[in-house]
Design a protein around this motif. Structure first.
Motif, PDB file in Angstrom:
ATOM      1  N   CYS A 474      74.628 -86.339  24.488  1.00 32.23           N
ATOM      2  CA  CYS A 474      75.769 -85.459  24.759  1.00 32.23           C
ATOM      3  C   CYS A 474      76.377 -85.867  26.099  1.00 32.23           C
ATOM      4  N   ASP A 475      77.418 -85.170  26.512  1.00 32.99           N
ATOM      5  CA  ASP A 475      78.087 -85.492  27.771  1.00 32.99           C
ATOM      6  C   ASP A 475      77.169 -85.287  28.975  1.00 32.99           C
ATOM      7  N   LYS A 476      76.268 -84.314  28.896  1.00 28.48           N
ATOM      8  CA  LYS A 476      75.394 -83.995  30.020  1.00 28.48           C
ATOM      9  C   LYS A 476      74.428 -85.135  30.330  1.00 28.48           C
ATOM     10  N   CYS A 477      74.044 -85.899  29.316  1.00 32.14           N
ATOM     11  CA  CYS A 477      73.055 -86.966  29.503  1.00 32.14           C
ATOM     12  C   CYS A 477      73.650 -88.347  29.297  1.00 32.14           C
ATOM     13  N   ARG A 478      74.971 -88.447  29.342  1.00 27.61           N
ATOM     14  CA  ARG A 478      75.667 -89.728  29.124  1.00 27.61           C
ATOM     15  C   ARG A 478      75.306 -90.331  27.765  1.00 27.61           C
ATOM     16  N   ASN A 479      75.078 -89.439  26.802  1.00 32.48           N
ATOM     17  CA  ASN A 479      74.846 -89.827  25.406  1.00 32.48           C
ATOM     18  C   ASN A 479      73.596 -90.673  25.197  1.00 32.48           C
ATOM     19  N   ASN A 480      72.611 -90.552  26.096  1.00 33.55           N
ATOM     20  CA  ASN A 480      71.363 -91.282  25.829  1.00 33.55           C
ATOM     21  C   ASN A 480      70.211 -90.369  25.420  1.00 33.55           C
ATOM     22  N   GLY A 481      70.421 -89.052  25.438  1.00 33.57           N
ATOM     23  CA  GLY A 481      69.421 -88.122  24.928  1.00 33.57           C
ATOM     24  C   GLY A 481      68.346 -87.715  25.912  1.00 33.57           C
ATOM     25  N   PHE A 482      68.349 -88.317  27.107  1.00 35.87           N
ATOM     26  CA  PHE A 482      67.316 -87.999  28.096  1.00 35.87           C
ATOM     27  C   PHE A 482      67.975 -87.625  29.419  1.00 35.87           C
ATOM     28  N   ARG A 483      67.288 -86.771  30.161  1.00 37.84           N
ATOM     29  CA  ARG A 483      67.800 -86.370  31.476  1.00 37.84           C
ATOM     30  C   ARG A 483      66.633 -86.006  32.382  1.00 37.84           C
ATOM     31  N   GLY A 484      66.387 -86.858  33.376  1.00 37.95           N
ATOM     32  CA  GLY A 484      65.268 -86.632  34.285  1.00 37.95           C
ATOM     33  C   GLY A 484      63.973 -87.229  33.763  1.00 37.95           C
ATOM     34  N   ARG A 485      62.959 -87.189  34.633  1.00 34.18           N
ATOM     35  CA  ARG A 485      61.645 -87.709  34.250  1.00 34.18           C
ATOM     36  C   ARG A 485      60.542 -86.739  34.653  1.00 34.18           C
ATOM     37  N   MET A 486      59.399 -86.901  34.044  1.00 35.96           N
ATOM     38  CA  MET A 486      58.231 -86.086  34.358  1.00 35.96           C
ATOM     39  C   MET A 486      56.988 -86.961  34.264  1.00 35.96           C
ATOM     40  N   GLY A 487      55.874 -86.461  34.767  1.00 36.76           N
ATOM     41  CA  GLY A 487      54.654 -87.245  34.801  1.00 36.76           C
ATOM     42  C   GLY A 487      53.732 -86.968  33.636  1.00 36.76           C
ATOM     43  N   LEU A 488      52.989 -88.003  33.252  1.00 39.35           N
ATOM     44  CA  LEU A 488      51.809 -87.856  32.404  1.00 39.35           C
ATOM     45  C   LEU A 488      50.609 -88.096  33.316  1.00 39.35           C
ATOM     46  N   PHE A 489      49.573 -87.284  33.194  1.00 33.32           N
ATOM     47  CA  PHE A 489      48.478 -87.325  34.163  1.00 33.32           C
ATOM     48  C   PHE A 489      47.121 -87.468  33.486  1.00 33.32           C
ATOM     49  N   GLU A 490      46.247 -88.211  34.183  1.00 33.93           N
ATOM     50  CA  GLU A 490      44.850 -88.385  33.772  1.00 33.93           C
ATOM     51  C   GLU A 490      43.999 -88.092  34.999  1.00 33.93           C
ATOM     52  N   LEU A 491      43.313 -86.964  35.000  1.00 33.77           N
ATOM     53  CA  LEU A 491      42.587 -86.519  36.184  1.00 33.77           C
ATOM     54  C   LEU A 491      41.089 -86.768  36.012  1.00 33.77           C
ATOM     55  N   PHE A 492      40.567 -87.669  36.831  1.00 32.46           N
ATOM     56  CA  PHE A 492      39.162 -88.080  36.793  1.00 32.46           C
ATOM     57  C   PHE A 492      38.453 -87.446  37.980  1.00 32.46           C
ATOM     58  N   GLN A 493      37.672 -86.379  37.721  1.00 30.26           N
ATOM     59  CA  GLN A 493      36.943 -85.703  38.783  1.00 30.26           C
ATOM     60  C   GLN A 493      35.551 -86.301  38.911  1.00 30.26           C
ATOM     61  N   ILE A 494      35.116 -86.477  40.140  1.00 30.45           N
ATOM     62  CA  ILE A 494      33.819 -87.111  40.392  1.00 30.45           C
ATOM     63  C   ILE A 494      32.818 -86.033  40.787  1.00 30.45           C
ATOM     64  N   ASP A 495      31.977 -85.665  39.816  1.00 32.20           N
ATOM     65  CA  ASP A 495      30.935 -84.677  40.076  1.00 32.20           C
ATOM     66  C   ASP A 495      29.600 -85.397  40.274  1.00 32.20           C
ATOM     67  N   ASP A 496      28.514 -84.630  40.343  1.00 28.96           N
ATOM     68  CA  ASP A 496      27.201 -85.225  40.629  1.00 28.96           C
ATOM     69  C   ASP A 496      26.804 -86.252  39.574  1.00 28.96           C
ATOM     70  N   GLU A 497      27.046 -85.963  38.308  1.00 32.27           N
ATOM     71  CA  GLU A 497      26.678 -86.899  37.255  1.00 32.27           C
ATOM     72  C   GLU A 497      27.472 -88.200  37.363  1.00 32.27           C
ATOM     73  N   VAL A 498      28.780 -88.080  37.632  1.00 33.32           N
ATOM     74  CA  VAL A 498      29.598 -89.284  37.772  1.00 33.32           C
ATOM     75  C   VAL A 498      29.182 -90.073  39.013  1.00 33.32           C
ATOM     76  N   ARG A 499      28.816 -89.378  40.095  1.00 30.51           N
ATOM     77  CA  ARG A 499      28.341 -90.074  41.289  1.00 30.51           C
ATOM     78  C   ARG A 499      27.102 -90.906  40.972  1.00 30.51           C
ATOM     79  N   HIS A 500      26.209 -90.327  40.203  1.00 25.78           N
ATOM     80  CA  HIS A 500      25.008 -91.060  39.799  1.00 25.78           C
ATOM     81  C   HIS A 500      25.393 -92.303  38.990  1.00 25.78           C
ATOM     82  N   MET A 501      26.382 -92.163  38.106  1.00 29.93           N
ATOM     83  CA  MET A 501      26.823 -93.289  37.285  1.00 29.93           C
ATOM     84  C   MET A 501      27.457 -94.379  38.145  1.00 29.93           C
ATOM     85  N   ILE A 502      28.204 -93.987  39.165  1.00 29.79           N
ATOM     86  CA  ILE A 502      28.803 -94.979  40.071  1.00 29.79           C
ATOM     87  C   ILE A 502      27.718 -95.735  40.813  1.00 29.79           C
ATOM     88  N   ASN A 503      26.711 -95.016  41.297  1.00 26.51           N
ATOM     89  CA  ASN A 503      25.604 -95.667  42.000  1.00 26.51           C
ATOM     90  C   ASN A 503      24.800 -96.585  41.091  1.00 26.51           C
TER      91      ASN A 503
END
Length: 550
Positions: A474-503
């Motif tokens: 449409c006119d608002k998006c210059r006819n490309n169908g998209f307007r603006g951007r947003m993030g996709l996220f992957e959150l890797f928390q390091i708890d005691d078990e993961v710390r052991h795996m790193i070691n």
């Protein structure tokens, strides 16, 4: 006398050649301030020329001592020379060197190369020397200060003398209106191509005659205040601050010589991004709550990872915006400082004088900060200082280049950090990508293709076109169908078990597998949630998560 006498007068005071009280006296009453200073103090035309040349980044010359060949002197028509108050002084066959008394006369610097049709090398000469040469070679000035042709006809200066100024202004205004992230000015063999990056995609917006390139480049260099107009062989960097409407915009300018001329890229730094919260970045409420807990920790390292252009720095600024409180001292070290944030001490890396990330970090720790933000961890020295800072009671925020979150462990190990230190210091890693948001005005229901359904792990029972949306235009998006951007996220928390795996020296794939078992949502899975919420399209998520292993 000069185009901006107040600015020049301030430069003279800053250079120490005029005393502030003398300037105040000269500013009283009417008339030219510079003429008064020359007449009433020991300030000379040569000194004025030297200060102007130094601040404009061009050479100062003694015009009176030069012998100018007649063919060079006649290379600029007399009416043009008088109109712009310029003297041609040398011609090497590529560049015509032109002397000006006022290198901050943007109209001349911008328009003259286009008018003459030559690439120019500007030099600075004293005002009286330029005036004398114009009188001797081209004819006398009139009493009002304008030039009169030796042939007897008057030369009128009109708005048409500044087409480059208007071209550059309209370019910046249009880019802001379209919410672009950067502007590319690219010399081709016979033309100048203008492209804008809108929502991550480069879009060609116009072509201009090749002869306009020197004037466009000169205008932008002059606006930056720190880039040399005369230097065309080496890359340069600068910044431009402009006000468009009610918004103040910073532009980070980069010039690089190419085989067809200087290429310019301007990154638009919109200060409104400073007030972004975590929801505006694309966090859903559950991820936002977890992430806010992490950035509220008193110590440890929080890393944001992803390729160039994935929004890592914007996420770090949003974090700082959340945790910036009067009772916390926050220091950042960046290359360069992109946004100036109130209440935060920001340090810019300057490798040419030894101010590296590591050197800045060592100095910052003596400032007793609570929170440190490092623009990027690039080497072992920076990483070790960041690790030690986190282990001595500081919260450290930084970025790293990895494809996914668990791979940050291997990346830190590769640059020389011992695994037990990684396990002890790193609290979490956030991997991210940017996807285009569907235009809220024109998005329409979308029926998944078989390929999309397989890629997103959808079966036929979940192919619900009432929630899955696609682009229309449409006119608002210059006819490309998209307007603006947003993030996709992957959150890797390091708890005691993961710390052991790193070691235990587990590989990135083993860490990733275990993190998923513990509930980590991958980039593609976060994208699927946003597809089902009607925020982005299946194609966008598939495209930016091609490296997702699952």
């Amino acid at each position: 006398m000069f185009s901006n006498e107040d600015y020049l007068a301030d430069l003279l005071v800053e250079a120490g050649v005029v005393l502030p009280d003398k300037l105040e006296q000269a500013r009283r009453g009417g008339g030219s301030v510079i003429e008064k200073l020359i007449r009433e103090t020991d300030l000379s035309e040569n000194t004025v020329c030297a200060v102007l040349a130094q601040n404009a980044g061009i050479e100062a010359i003694d015009l009176g001592a030069m012998v100018i060949p007649p063919d060079v002197a006649s290379s600029i028509p007399d009416d043009i020379a008088r109109r712009y108050r310029v003297i041609p002084v040398a011609d090497d066959g590529v560049f015509l060197s032109v002397a000006v008394a006022d290198p901050f006369d943007f109209e001349t610097m911008d328009s003259l190369p286009h008018v003459i049709g030559r690439e120019l090398n500007f030099v600075c000469a004293p005002y009286d020397a330029v005036d004398l040469f114009l009188k001797q070679f081209y004819g006398a000035t009139d009493s009002a200060g304008g030039m009169t042709s030796s042939g007897g006809h008057d030369v009128e200066v009109t708005d048409g003398d500044a087409p480059i100024i208007r071209l550059v202004q309209s370019m910046l205004s249009e880019a802001m209106k379209l919410r672009c992230s950067d502007i590319h000015i690219e010399p081709l063999e016979t033309s100048v191509r203008i492209r804008y990056r809108m929502d991550g995609k480069l879009v060609e917006t116009g072509n201009h005659p090749k002869k306009l390139l020197p004037a466009i480049v000169a205008r932008l260099k002059v606006m930056s205040g720190s880039m040399s107009i005369a230097e065309k062989r080496l890359p340069q960097d600068g910044r431009i601050q402009v006000k468009l409407g009610d918004k103040e915009i910073d532009l980070r300018v980069s010039s690089v010589p190419s085989n067809h001329g200087e290429s310019i890229v301007m990154r638009i730094l919109d200060k409104s991004a400073l007030v972004l919260g975590l929801p505006e970045l694309g966090f859903f409420s559950d991820d936002q709550a977890t992430f806010e807990q992490l950035i509220g920790l008193p110590d440890g390292i929080l890393l944001v990872t992803g390729p160039t252009g994935s929004g890592k720095t914007t996420t770090l600024y949003a974090c700082l915006n959340v945790i910036n409180k009067p009772d916390r001292k926050i220091i950042t070290v960046e290359d360069p400082v992109e946004y100036e944030m109130p209440g935060i001490n920001q340090v810019m890396v300057k490798t040419d004088i030894g101010m590296t990330f590591a050197a800045a970090l060592r100095a910052m720790l003596r400032q007793a900060p609570n929170i440190i933000m490092i623009g990027e961890i690039r080497d072992a020295e920076t990483a070790n200082i960041a690790i030690n800072a986190s282990l001595t009671g500081h919260l450290v925020l930084s970025t790293l280049h990895t494809n996914d979150a668990p791979a940050a462990v291997a990346r830190l190990a590769d640059i020389g950090i011992k695994r037990f230190l990684i396990a002890s210091a790193v609290r979490a890693v956030l991997a991210q990508r940017l996807v285009r948001k569907l235009c809220p005005v024109c998005k329409v229901p979308h029926l998944l293709t078989d390929k999309e359904a397989r890629a997103l792990h959808f079966d036929s029972t979940r192919n619900d076109s009432s929630t899955i949306m696609g682009p229309a235009g449409c006119d608002k998006c210059r006819n490309n169908g998209f307007r603006g951007r947003m993030g996709l996220f992957e959150l890797f928390q390091i708890d005691d078990e993961v710390r052991h795996m790193i070691n235990e020296n587990l590989t990135s794939s083993q860490l990733r597998r275990r993190a998923r078992e513990l509930g980590m949502r991958t980039l593609r899975e976060d994208g699927i949630r946003k597809v089902l919420a009607g925020l982005t399209s299946p194609e966008e998520v598939i495209h930016v998560t091609m490296s997702d292993l699952d």
